[in-house]
Design a protein around this motif. Structure first.
Motif, PDB file in Angstrom:
ATOM      1  N   PRO A 179      -9.101   4.971   8.604  1.00 21.93           N
ATOM      2  CA  PRO A 179      -9.380   3.803   9.230  1.00 21.93           C
ATOM      3  C   PRO A 179      -9.107   3.479  10.817  1.00 21.93           C
ATOM      4  CG  PRO A 179      -8.154   3.155   7.175  1.00 21.93           C
ATOM      5  CD  PRO A 179      -7.915   4.411   7.479  1.00 21.93           C
ATOM      6  N   ALA A 180      -9.983   2.898  11.412  1.00 26.91           N
ATOM      7  CA  ALA A 180      -9.665   2.846  13.072  1.00 26.91           C
ATOM      8  C   ALA A 180      -9.526   1.623  13.429  1.00 26.91           C
ATOM      9  CB  ALA A 180     -11.015   3.532  13.665  1.00 26.91           C
ATOM     10  N   SER A 181      -9.623   0.651  12.429  1.00 25.76           N
ATOM     11  CA  SER A 181      -8.898  -0.902  12.864  1.00 25.76           C
ATOM     12  C   SER A 181      -8.842  -1.409  11.409  1.00 25.76           C
ATOM     13  CB  SER A 181     -10.245  -1.606  13.428  1.00 25.76           C
ATOM     14  OG  SER A 181     -11.353  -1.793  12.259  1.00 25.76           O
ATOM     15  N   PHE A 182      -7.882  -2.600  11.756  1.00 25.80           N
ATOM     16  CA  PHE A 182      -7.603  -3.384  10.456  1.00 25.80           C
ATOM     17  C   PHE A 182      -8.715  -3.800   9.774  1.00 25.80           C
ATOM     18  CE2 PHE A 182      -3.593  -2.781  13.052  1.00 25.80           C
ATOM     19  CZ  PHE A 182      -2.771  -2.855  12.035  1.00 25.80           C
ATOM     20  N   GLU A 183      -9.865  -4.005  10.348  1.00 19.33           N
ATOM     21  CA  GLU A 183     -10.982  -4.458   9.603  1.00 19.33           C
ATOM     22  C   GLU A 183     -11.493  -3.447   8.749  1.00 19.33           C
ATOM     23  OE1 GLU A 183     -13.169  -7.171   7.670  1.00 19.33           O
ATOM     24  OE2 GLU A 183     -11.811  -7.631   9.432  1.00 19.33           O
ATOM     25  N   GLU A 184     -11.603  -2.055   9.313  1.00 17.93           N
ATOM     26  CA  GLU A 184     -11.656  -0.895   8.411  1.00 17.93           C
ATOM     27  C   GLU A 184     -10.853  -0.697   7.297  1.00 17.93           C
ATOM     28  OE1 GLU A 184     -12.610   2.600  10.689  1.00 17.93           O
ATOM     29  OE2 GLU A 184     -14.106   1.657  11.964  1.00 17.93           O
ATOM     30  N   LEU A 185      -9.358  -1.054   7.715  1.00 14.41           N
ATOM     31  CA  LEU A 185      -8.546  -0.725   6.437  1.00 14.41           C
ATOM     32  C   LEU A 185      -8.691  -1.457   5.370  1.00 14.41           C
ATOM     33  CD1 LEU A 185      -5.677   0.478   5.577  1.00 14.41           C
ATOM     34  CD2 LEU A 185      -4.475  -1.821   6.755  1.00 14.41           C
ATOM     35  N   LYS A 186      -8.874  -2.627   5.625  1.00 19.82           N
ATOM     36  CA  LYS A 186      -9.508  -3.862   4.645  1.00 19.82           C
ATOM     37  C   LYS A 186     -10.439  -3.260   3.584  1.00 19.82           C
ATOM     38  CE  LYS A 186     -11.162  -7.839   5.094  1.00 19.82           C
ATOM     39  NZ  LYS A 186     -11.515  -9.301   5.674  1.00 19.82           N
ATOM     40  N   GLY A 187     -11.625  -2.701   4.243  1.00 23.39           N
ATOM     41  CA  GLY A 187     -12.716  -2.303   3.863  1.00 23.39           C
ATOM     42  C   GLY A 187     -12.361  -0.752   3.024  1.00 23.39           C
ATOM     43  N   TRP A 188     -11.388  -0.050   3.565  1.00 27.10           N
ATOM     44  CA  TRP A 188     -11.154   1.206   2.606  1.00 27.10           C
ATOM     45  C   TRP A 188     -10.166   0.953   1.393  1.00 27.10           C
ATOM     46  CZ3 TRP A 188      -6.466   3.219   1.016  1.00 27.10           C
ATOM     47  CH2 TRP A 188      -6.635   4.772   0.497  1.00 27.10           C
ATOM     48  N   VAL A 189      -9.250  -0.198   1.546  1.00 28.63           N
ATOM     49  CA  VAL A 189      -8.594  -0.764   0.397  1.00 28.63           C
ATOM     50  C   VAL A 189      -9.781  -1.141  -0.774  1.00 28.63           C
ATOM     51  CG1 VAL A 189      -6.903  -2.321  -0.444  1.00 28.63           C
ATOM     52  CG2 VAL A 189      -6.557  -1.107   1.764  1.00 28.63           C
ATOM     53  N   GLN A 190     -10.526  -1.853  -0.275  1.00 29.85           N
ATOM     54  CA  GLN A 190     -11.424  -2.375  -1.419  1.00 29.85           C
ATOM     55  C   GLN A 190     -12.228  -1.282  -2.098  1.00 29.85           C
ATOM     56  OE1 GLN A 190     -13.660  -5.234   1.013  1.00 29.85           O
ATOM     57  NE2 GLN A 190     -12.337  -6.834   0.599  1.00 29.85           N
ATOM     58  N   GLU A 191     -12.457  -0.206  -1.085  1.00 27.43           N
ATOM     59  CA  GLU A 191     -13.422   1.254  -1.710  1.00 27.43           C
ATOM     60  C   GLU A 191     -12.202   2.037  -2.474  1.00 27.43           C
ATOM     61  OE1 GLU A 191     -14.829   2.842   1.646  1.00 27.43           O
ATOM     62  OE2 GLU A 191     -16.434   1.454   2.152  1.00 27.43           O
ATOM     63  N   ASN A 192     -10.968   1.965  -2.437  1.00 31.58           N
ATOM     64  CA  ASN A 192      -9.952   2.737  -3.004  1.00 31.58           C
ATOM     65  C   ASN A 192      -8.882   1.819  -3.636  1.00 31.58           C
ATOM     66  OD1 ASN A 192     -10.648   5.843  -1.739  1.00 31.58           O
ATOM     67  ND2 ASN A 192     -10.772   4.180  -0.181  1.00 31.58           N
ATOM     68  N   PRO A 193      -9.252   1.219  -4.505  1.00 30.19           N
ATOM     69  CA  PRO A 193      -8.236   0.245  -5.421  1.00 30.19           C
ATOM     70  C   PRO A 193      -7.093   0.840  -5.785  1.00 30.19           C
ATOM     71  CG  PRO A 193     -10.245   0.391  -6.695  1.00 30.19           C
ATOM     72  CD  PRO A 193     -10.564   1.145  -5.325  1.00 30.19           C
ATOM     73  N   GLY A 194      -6.059   0.086  -5.550  1.00 24.85           N
ATOM     74  CA  GLY A 194      -4.757   0.721  -6.067  1.00 24.85           C
ATOM     75  C   GLY A 194      -4.189   1.672  -5.040  1.00 24.85           C
ATOM     76  N   LYS A 195      -4.749   2.367  -4.153  1.00 26.40           N
ATOM     77  CA  LYS A 195      -4.335   3.355  -3.216  1.00 26.40           C
ATOM     78  C   LYS A 195      -3.675   2.897  -1.693  1.00 26.40           C
ATOM     79  CE  LYS A 195      -5.324   6.279  -6.240  1.00 26.40           C
ATOM     80  NZ  LYS A 195      -4.209   6.840  -7.023  1.00 26.40           N
ATOM     81  N   PHE A 196      -3.105   1.590  -1.736  1.00 25.23           N
ATOM     82  CA  PHE A 196      -2.552   1.085  -0.704  1.00 25.23           C
ATOM     83  C   PHE A 196      -1.797  -0.069  -1.015  1.00 25.23           C
ATOM     84  CE2 PHE A 196      -2.052  -1.576   3.115  1.00 25.23           C
ATOM     85  CZ  PHE A 196      -1.509  -0.709   3.961  1.00 25.23           C
ATOM     86  N   THR A 197      -0.452  -0.252  -0.421  1.00 23.26           N
ATOM     87  CA  THR A 197       0.068  -1.385  -0.435  1.00 23.26           C
ATOM     88  C   THR A 197       1.199  -1.452   0.878  1.00 23.26           C
ATOM     89  OG1 THR A 197       1.698  -2.909  -1.853  1.00 23.26           O
ATOM     90  CG2 THR A 197       2.099  -0.564  -1.807  1.00 23.26           C
ATOM     91  N   TYR A 198       1.878  -2.400   0.833  1.00 26.88           N
ATOM     92  CA  TYR A 198       2.779  -2.360   1.823  1.00 26.88           C
ATOM     93  C   TYR A 198       4.176  -3.330   1.389  1.00 26.88           C
ATOM     94  CZ  TYR A 198       1.055  -7.292   2.322  1.00 26.88           C
ATOM     95  OH  TYR A 198       0.364  -8.524   2.011  1.00 26.88           O
ATOM     96  N   PRO A 199       5.245  -2.846   2.273  1.00 29.50           N
ATOM     97  CA  PRO A 199       6.660  -3.646   1.889  1.00 29.50           C
ATOM     98  C   PRO A 199       6.558  -4.914   2.135  1.00 29.50           C
ATOM     99  CG  PRO A 199       6.931  -1.659   2.999  1.00 29.50           C
ATOM    100  CD  PRO A 199       5.551  -1.879   3.219  1.00 29.50           C
ATOM    101  N   ASN A 200       7.494  -5.765   1.138  1.00 33.27           N
ATOM    102  CA  ASN A 200       7.216  -7.483   1.312  1.00 33.27           C
ATOM    103  C   ASN A 200       7.957  -7.647   2.842  1.00 33.27           C
ATOM    104  OD1 ASN A 200      10.110  -7.996   1.082  1.00 33.27           O
ATOM    105  ND2 ASN A 200       9.926  -7.799  -1.071  1.00 33.27           N
ATOM    106  N   ALA A 201       7.635  -8.923   2.910  1.00 34.41           N
ATOM    107  CA  ALA A 201       7.898  -9.431   4.412  1.00 34.41           C
ATOM    108  C   ALA A 201       9.502  -9.688   4.536  1.00 34.41           C
ATOM    109  CB  ALA A 201       7.440 -10.885   4.637  1.00 34.41           C
TER     110      ALA A 201
END
Length: 410
Positions: A179-201
């Motif tokens: 992804p080139a932007s955070f908006e694209e990242l959200k779209g990529w996550v929705q197209e590839n469910p389960g393949k992205f996460t991030y550590p908690n705050a």
């Protein structure tokens, strides 16, 4: 009896205050010495360096390069003691409250909100960077990155040891174009469910990921990093941030029911192929993990618009160090061109340097410029073009609290 108890308490407080004053005077006495005298006092002593120990490449750099070279050049023995920075500060706070002036810590690896807390609670020895020959000779001493730390004035109380920039790592065999932007990242996550996460705050890396979303949600990132935290003025930006995260959550690894507690946990998920991306400060950190067979050889890195948050991290000396001369000598050595060059090379740490390349002698400058940081590392030009400063430290704690309320509990 009550009067005696009160007198006893007042005596303890006075002794503690005097002890603290004596400690401050002792440190200032050391910093007033000629540098040759400081180095002479440091000879044949032991310096105890307390630092986060969660990265094997960093640990190897300290144990296999810094420690033997410091011993050979200055006859100073360095002991690395792994401990989370929050625990280090708690230890110092306890010792200060008890009036303990013969501490067990000589150097702390520190930055951000931890430096702010240490400074505000008077846990540091004082100003010393103007005394360091290597800092004054090879660093741009008036660099704004050295003057403030997450918005807190440094005032010479910590020396710049390294600088890092936040990047994302991905498996290039599975992701052709990241992804080139955070908006694209959200779209990529929705197209590839389960393949992205991030550590908690609560995790430093996870918190930084969330601050990137905050930057991206603002009209411009400078609305955040140039401004003290004001919840009222950023309410719309914050709402966009929580909406973004909540919309993405159902498609995260384990549907967002569990967030990795640490970057180490996220790295393990990535190395096992459960997720296809990981992340972190230090644009070159993947190289040692690739070389050790932890990360796939096809690991590459990327940054997204509106940019990549970077910061400087520092070395400091606590208020009750029993070996300030040794601490000053060791810190000066770790700021030297030789130590910074070894740190830049990917076989140990691979971390970028805060040293001013233009101030180096010609041969040393060429050595720095010839270092191959590895295929997974973005070009220096790309990193510089995407650099974003850190916001003030208050955003870190605010993000922790708000993320749990607005995302986890939502």
């Amino acid at each position: 009896m009550r009067l005696l108890s009160l007198l006893g308490l007042l005596t303890i407080m006075l002794l503690s205050a005097c002890s603290s004053q004596n400690s401050s005077q002792e440190f200032s006495t050391v910093t007033e010495q000629k540098w040759s005298e400081v180095e002479a006092d440091a000879e044949d002593t032991t310096v105890r360096m307390f630092m986060w120990g969660g990265d094997e490449g960093i640990n190897q750099y300290i144990d296999d390069w810094v420690t033997p070279n410091l011993k050979e050049k200055h006859n100073v023995t360095l002991e690395r003691i792994p401990m989370d920075t929050g625990e280090i500060l708690q230890k110092l706070q306890t010792e200060k409250q008890a009036g303990k002036q013969d501490g067990t810590i000589d150097i702390i690896w520190i930055n951000g909100e931890n430096f702010k807390n240490a400074k505000e609670n008077k846990l540091l020895a004082g100003s010393f960077t103007s005394n360091l020959p290597n800092f004054n000779e090879f660093y741009q001493t008036d660099d704004p990155a050295f003057q403030t730390d997450f918005g807190t004035p440094v005032e010479g109380m910590e020396a710049p040891w390294g600088k890092v920039q936040f990047v994302f790592h991905y498996e290039s065999e599975k992701i052709e174009t990241p992804p080139a932007s955070f908006e694209e990242l959200k779209g990529w996550v929705q197209e590839n469910p389960g393949k992205f996460t991030y550590p908690n705050a609560d995790d430093f890396t996870g918190n930084a990921f969330l601050r990137h979303i905050l930057y991206a949600s603002a009209d411009t990132p400078s609305d955040i990093y140039d401004s003290p935290l004001d919840e009222g003025s950023i309410s719309e930006t914050a709402e966009e941030t929580w909406n973004y995260l909540n919309e993405m959550e159902p498609e995260l690894w384990r549907s967002g029911e569990h967030y990795p507690n640490t970057l180490t946990e996220l790295d393990r998920l990535y190395s096992q192929g459960e997720v296809w991306m990981t992340m972190g400060y230090n644009e070159a950190r993947a190289e040692s993990l690739i070389n050790d067979g932890v990360f796939p050889e096809t690991t590459r890195s990327f940054v997204m618009e509106p940019g990549s948050i970077g910061n400087t991290h520092f070395l400091s000396i606590p208020f009750n160090s029993t070996n300030p001369a040794g601490a000053l000598t060791a810190i000066n050595f770790m700021l030297s061109p030789e130590a910074q060059l070894a740190k830049l090379k990917p076989n140990y740490w691979g971390e970028n340097t805060p040293i001013s390349i233009d101030k180096l002698p010609k041969e040393m400058k060429e050595e720095f410029q010839s270092v191959d940081r590895g295929q997974s590392v973005l070009s220096q030009q790309k990193l510089e073009d995407s650099f974003l400063p850190e916001s003030e430290a208050a955003y870190v704690d605010w993000m922790k609290e708000q993320w749990f309320d607005e995302v986890v509990q939502n």
